[in-house]
Motif scaffolding. Structure first.
Motif, mmCIF file in Angstrom:
data_model
loop_
_atom_site.group_PDB
_atom_site.id
_atom_site.type_symbol
_atom_site.label_atom_id
_atom_site.label_comp_id
_atom_site.label_asym_id
_atom_site.label_seq_id
_atom_site.Cartn_x
_atom_site.Cartn_y
_atom_site.Cartn_z
ATOM 1 N N ILE A 1 0.845 -1.206 0.000
ATOM 2 C CA ILE A 1 0.000 0.000 0.000
ATOM 3 C C ILE A 1 0.872 1.245 0.000
ATOM 4 C CG2 ILE A 1 -1.725 1.339 1.266
ATOM 5 C CD1 ILE A 1 -2.826 -1.312 2.346
ATOM 6 N N ALA A 2 1.946 1.211 0.774
ATOM 7 C CA ALA A 2 2.874 2.344 0.797
ATOM 8 C C ALA A 2 3.503 2.556 -0.576
ATOM 9 C CB ALA A 2 3.951 2.118 1.848
ATOM 10 N N LEU A 3 3.867 1.472 -1.234
ATOM 11 C CA LEU A 3 4.458 1.560 -2.569
ATOM 12 C C LEU A 3 3.460 2.126 -3.573
ATOM 13 C CD1 LEU A 3 6.814 0.909 -4.523
ATOM 14 C CD2 LEU A 3 5.804 -1.380 -4.795
ATOM 15 N N PHE A 4 2.228 1.646 -3.516
ATOM 16 C CA PHE A 4 1.174 2.162 -4.391
ATOM 17 C C PHE A 4 0.993 3.663 -4.172
ATOM 18 C CE2 PHE A 4 -3.261 3.517 -4.710
ATOM 19 C CZ PHE A 4 -3.547 3.214 -6.028
ATOM 20 N N SER A 5 1.008 4.094 -2.915
ATOM 21 C CA SER A 5 0.798 5.501 -2.583
ATOM 22 C C SER A 5 1.952 6.351 -3.099
ATOM 23 C CB SER A 5 0.664 5.667 -1.074
ATOM 24 O OG SER A 5 -0.382 4.862 -0.575
ATOM 25 N N TYR A 6 3.178 5.848 -2.953
ATOM 26 C CA TYR A 6 4.356 6.539 -3.485
ATOM 27 C C TYR A 6 4.235 6.706 -5.004
ATOM 28 C CZ TYR A 6 9.201 6.902 -5.155
ATOM 29 O OH TYR A 6 10.354 7.286 -5.801
ATOM 30 N N LYS A 7 3.917 5.613 -5.680
ATOM 31 C CA LYS A 7 3.874 5.652 -7.147
ATOM 32 C C LYS A 7 2.734 6.534 -7.643
ATOM 33 C CE LYS A 7 6.143 1.248 -8.188
ATOM 34 N NZ LYS A 7 5.990 -0.103 -8.799
ATOM 35 N N LYS A 8 1.623 6.523 -6.938
ATOM 36 C CA LYS A 8 0.500 7.356 -7.347
ATOM 37 C C LYS A 8 0.859 8.830 -7.228
ATOM 38 C CE LYS A 8 -4.469 8.046 -6.778
ATOM 39 N NZ LYS A 8 -5.708 7.604 -6.103
ATOM 40 N N PHE A 9 1.598 9.188 -6.181
ATOM 41 C CA PHE A 9 1.974 10.595 -6.005
ATOM 42 C C PHE A 9 2.996 11.027 -7.062
ATOM 43 C CE2 PHE A 9 4.861 13.827 -4.361
ATOM 44 C CZ PHE A 9 3.956 14.855 -4.139
ATOM 45 N N PHE A 10 3.979 10.183 -7.347
ATOM 46 C CA PHE A 10 5.074 10.572 -8.236
ATOM 47 C C PHE A 10 4.822 10.209 -9.697
ATOM 48 C CE2 PHE A 10 7.694 10.470 -4.280
ATOM 49 C CZ PHE A 10 8.169 11.771 -4.342
ATOM 50 N N LYS A 11 3.618 9.779 -10.014
ATOM 51 C CA LYS A 11 3.362 9.348 -11.391
ATOM 52 C C LYS A 11 3.533 10.512 -12.385
ATOM 53 C CE LYS A 11 -1.653 10.132 -11.224
ATOM 54 N NZ LYS A 11 -2.982 9.527 -11.325
#
Length: 447
Positions: A437-447
């Motif tokens: 979930i943390a990884l998904f959140s990181y990638k969603k922000f930096f997309k």
């Protein structure tokens, strides 16, 4: 907005918050907890990746701790702790000394972490005054250190975000640069370091030792400043030097104690005994406020005399030694011993570290991943090569935190540092869920 949220915002001023944010991001109303999960009033669950401000060790709604509290509440809820005592306080004292560094033998009770630090500062100052070293009035603390929010504690907390605005009313202390292994000014790495960073502390103590009563430090990890981790050799050298110059070493174990770094206490990594040790947070497994200040017979004896000589330590809290809090602290220590918690954490902390590194280490904005025991931190940077940090005002961590919350994960970053400090009962499968979930959140922000 839910009616309960509206009522909350009408009346409550939340800690460590800019309340204007709550206009668009109202507080989540939690209804119950179970294990590593918290459930809001709508039934949505959240993984508590930060142990509810680092206090919850064995999960929410822990049956063993629940039963200990229920049993105690039927016999004694509270009694004045001056000239009176009770079994839970006596038993807790015995149990905590069994696991404390050798040489610590007396316990003073407080009711939260900041109060423990205040007690420690006052003890050190009064101790030196009473044994004839009246010039020893100054404290040394580390830059980016954090020791609490009351005036004395804030005076030795050198994290500007919390203390800078109050500088005019704070006690004047001596600040020394803290170890910074990620951005080492000596251009060393964790593998090549010989604690060159200790040279400044050594110079400061040698030049000012006649005026210094104590050095206060967070052993192994400076938590609130971004989970900054440093080598045990720094503690070993500091203990040797403070002994040489009759300076008290105060170990603030409030956040790092009770297994969080992989040892029972942070100072155990260096196999040293401080003169004064503060514990709180995990002491009660996240149930009730309680703190202890653990010290030596030498310091205790400096206060032991006829009342008329005014050597008594006249410090008190209404809820000192609260029986309910003591009873759950006893059960917390019982769980450690009976369930072999530290042995189990060796495998779990390794899994946490490896899992985070496998998923995050090659990402563009990950500057460093640092781990110790059940703490794993990810520092985000603008540029990996230069280690240039993001501007604090960009609130990168906060924005990732909001995305994670939408996806059932409580992260609560420290500036641009994401970190995991979950309850010890977390399973490997739940670790995977948390990190993904943390990884998904990181990638969603930096997309």
């Amino acid at each position: 907005m839910d009616p309960l949220q509206k009522k909350d915002l009408e009346n409550i001023w939340h800690p460590c918050s800019q309340m204007k944010d709550y206009e668009n991001f109202p507080p989540i109303i939690i209804d119950k907890g179970e294990g590593i999960y918290l459930y809001d009033i709508h039934g949505k669950h959240y993984i508590d990746a930060i142990s509810s401000w680092w206090v919850n060790l064995f999960g929410h709604n822990n049956k063993r701790i629940n039963n200990a509290l229920k049993k105690q509440v039927d016999s004694l809820e509270h009694v004045i702790f001056s000239n009176f005592s009770h079994k839970p306080a006596i038993e807790l004292s015995e149990k905590i000394l069994e696991v404390s560094p050798k040489g610590l033998s007396k316990i003073f009770f407080g009711d939260n972490g900041s109060s423990a630090v205040e007690i420690s500062l006052k003890l050190s100052f009064q101790y030196h005054k009473q044994i004839g070293f009246k010039n020893k009035t100054k404290f040394i603390s580390l830059k980016d250190g954090y020791h609490g929010e009351t005036i004395g504690a804030l005076s030795v907390s050198k994290t500007p975000l919390y203390s800078e605005i109050y500088n005019e009313i704070l006690i004047q202390t001596i600040e020394v640069n803290s170890p910074n292994c990620f951005r080492c000014p000596y251009l060393k790495t964790r593998e090549t370091c010989n604690t060159e960073c200790f040279l400044e502390m050594e110079k400061t103590i040698k030049e000012n030792h006649q005026d210094i009563t104590a050095v206060i430090i967070e052993p192994m990890v400076q938590c609130a400043s971004g989970m900054k981790m440093y080598p045990k050799e720094y503690l070993i050298k500091l203990r040797e030097l403070t002994k040489l110059y009759n300076i008290n070493l105060i170990a603030d174990e409030i956040a790092v104690g009770f297994g969080r770094t992989g040892k029972f206490f942070g100072v155990d990594h260096a196999n040293i005994t401080p003169d004064i040790m503060c514990v709180s947070k995990g002491l009660t497994g996240g149930y009730l406020p309680l703190s202890l200040v653990i010290t030596t017979n030498e310091i205790y004896n400096a206060f032991y005399d006829d009342y008329e000589k005014l050597k008594s330590f006249l410090h008190s809290h209404s809820y000192s030694g609260n029986p309910l809090a003591c009873s759950v602290a006893i059960e917390t220590l019982n769980i450690f011993k009976e369930e072999n918690t530290l042995d189990k954490l060796k495998h779990k902390s390794k899994y946490l570290k490896n899992s985070v590194e496998n998923l995050f280490k090659d990402l563009d904005y990950v500057g460093e991943i640092r781990s110790m025991g059940m703490i794993c931190a990810i520092e985000l940077v603008k540029d990996k090569k230069s280690k240039e940090p993001f501007d604090f005002k960009d609130r990168i961590g906060y924005k990732i935190y909001k995305i994670a919350l939408e996806n059932s994960l409580i992260l609560r970053p420290l500036g641009n540092v994401l970190y995991f400090m979950p309850p010890y009962i977390i399973t490997n499968q739940q670790i995977d869920e948390m990190i993904n979930i943390a990884l998904f959140s990181y990638k969603k922000f930096f997309k």
